[in-house]
Motif scaffolding. Sequence first.
Motif, PDB file in Angstrom:
ATOM      1  N   UNK A 152      43.947  41.953  41.841  1.00  7.99           N
ATOM      2  CA  UNK A 152      42.795  41.045  41.997  1.00  7.99           C
ATOM      3  C   UNK A 152      42.192  40.674  40.650  1.00  7.99           C
ATOM      4  N   UNK A 153      42.053  41.685  39.776  1.00  7.64           N
ATOM      5  CA  UNK A 153      41.479  41.438  38.434  1.00  7.64           C
ATOM      6  C   UNK A 153      42.304  40.418  37.658  1.00  7.64           C
ATOM      7  N   UNK A 154      43.637  40.573  37.729  1.00  9.88           N
ATOM      8  CA  UNK A 154      44.513  39.736  36.897  1.00  9.88           C
ATOM      9  C   UNK A 154      45.049  38.514  37.644  1.00  9.88           C
ATOM     10  N   UNK A 155      44.548  38.311  38.857  1.00 12.25           N
ATOM     11  CA  UNK A 155      44.992  37.174  39.695  1.00 12.25           C
ATOM     12  C   UNK A 155      46.506  37.172  39.897  1.00 12.25           C
ATOM     13  N   UNK A 156      47.051  38.341  40.165  1.00 11.34           N
ATOM     14  CA  UNK A 156      48.490  38.442  40.435  1.00 11.34           C
ATOM     15  C   UNK A 156      48.719  38.173  41.915  1.00 11.34           C
ATOM     16  N   UNK A 157      49.867  37.584  42.277  1.00 10.42           N
ATOM     17  CA  UNK A 157      50.179  37.432  43.693  1.00 10.42           C
ATOM     18  C   UNK A 157      50.266  38.819  44.344  1.00 10.42           C
ATOM     19  N   UNK A 158      49.688  38.964  45.522  1.00 15.01           N
ATOM     20  CA  UNK A 158      49.780  40.266  46.197  1.00 15.01           C
ATOM     21  C   UNK A 158      49.704  40.109  47.709  1.00 15.01           C
TER      22      UNK A 158
END
Length: 322
Positions: free
Chosen positions: A121-127
């Motif tokens: 969430x912090x790094x805006x990674x797909x999850x």
Amino acid sequence: MRDILIEYINWGQQLELALRSSRTANLIKLEPVDGVVFTGMGGSGIVGDVVAEYLEEVTEVPVAVVKSYRLPRYVRKGWLTVAISYSGNTLETIYAVREAVRRGATVAAISSGGRLLEVARELHLPYVAIEAGLLPRVAFPSLLAGTSAVLRDLLGVDLGLSKGLRVLEDVDGALKLSERLAAFLTGGVPVFVATEELYPLALRAKNEFNENSKVVCKVEVIPEWGHNDIVGWEGSRRGFKVVVFRYGGNSLTDFAARYIAELGHEVEVVDVDRGSYIESILYGSWVVGLASVILGRSLGVDPSETRSIVAYKEFLANLLPP
Ligand code: F6R
């Protein structure tokens, strides 16, 4: 004692729900990738083994599986790192993710929470956030569905997992086979033998009997099996219970089963073929999960608790700063 047998029995419902709810957050448009690496440990990491085997058949991109805090040097910008951790707090996985981010690789995460989802969430990674509250090994269908969503949304690859629902319907049949398998394995050291493509299932079986039944197990993989393991069976040591997984017509599998039996060892062939690769792996994983809980109960252990993993994780936390 937590009743995980019922949680395994309910895999069909778990998969159905997970297929409906698995969505990739922070979706990005990905250029064709140079390679894909799956990173995760234990009950989460096994999903990487399964999916990597599938991808090797259907795509031409290099695929790797990492079960460590170390990431191979070739993973860099242009690679997709798929991190799978049910708890989201597994240090090896967190370390591998940090390193992948540092090198500029694209990182996608599958988890029910913990540090991994925070980082995503912090790094805006797909999850993909999956349902919490299960033991990682019991959450296999959800982890597979989450990973399947990432592969579909980022790579355009379809695992065909929805077909897997069908194989999880026959609870009575699966229980009957599991009871037979647990009875066979009682009183011996389980050895799981499979061809390379079914290696993820043999490994899954070992892990399940380790964790749910608290027994030492071994895995042997054909064709490498024919270049070393085969000789070990000549020896005088007894007390092994050999399970040979069969999938489709495979004469090497049949040769291995026959050869080991002719040397005087107890062998049981388990045919997991249910159509596609994914269906067969799912069905086989279901059966070994059920059987390992049944065996654990009959040995008087609590299938759900894994205090040695807790001890290991505490030790590791002192070695690797969080
Ligand atoms: C526990 C289990 C373990 C964990 C492993 C990694 O059910 O199966 O093998 O999967 O310790 O933890 P997670 O899955 O939370 O990353």
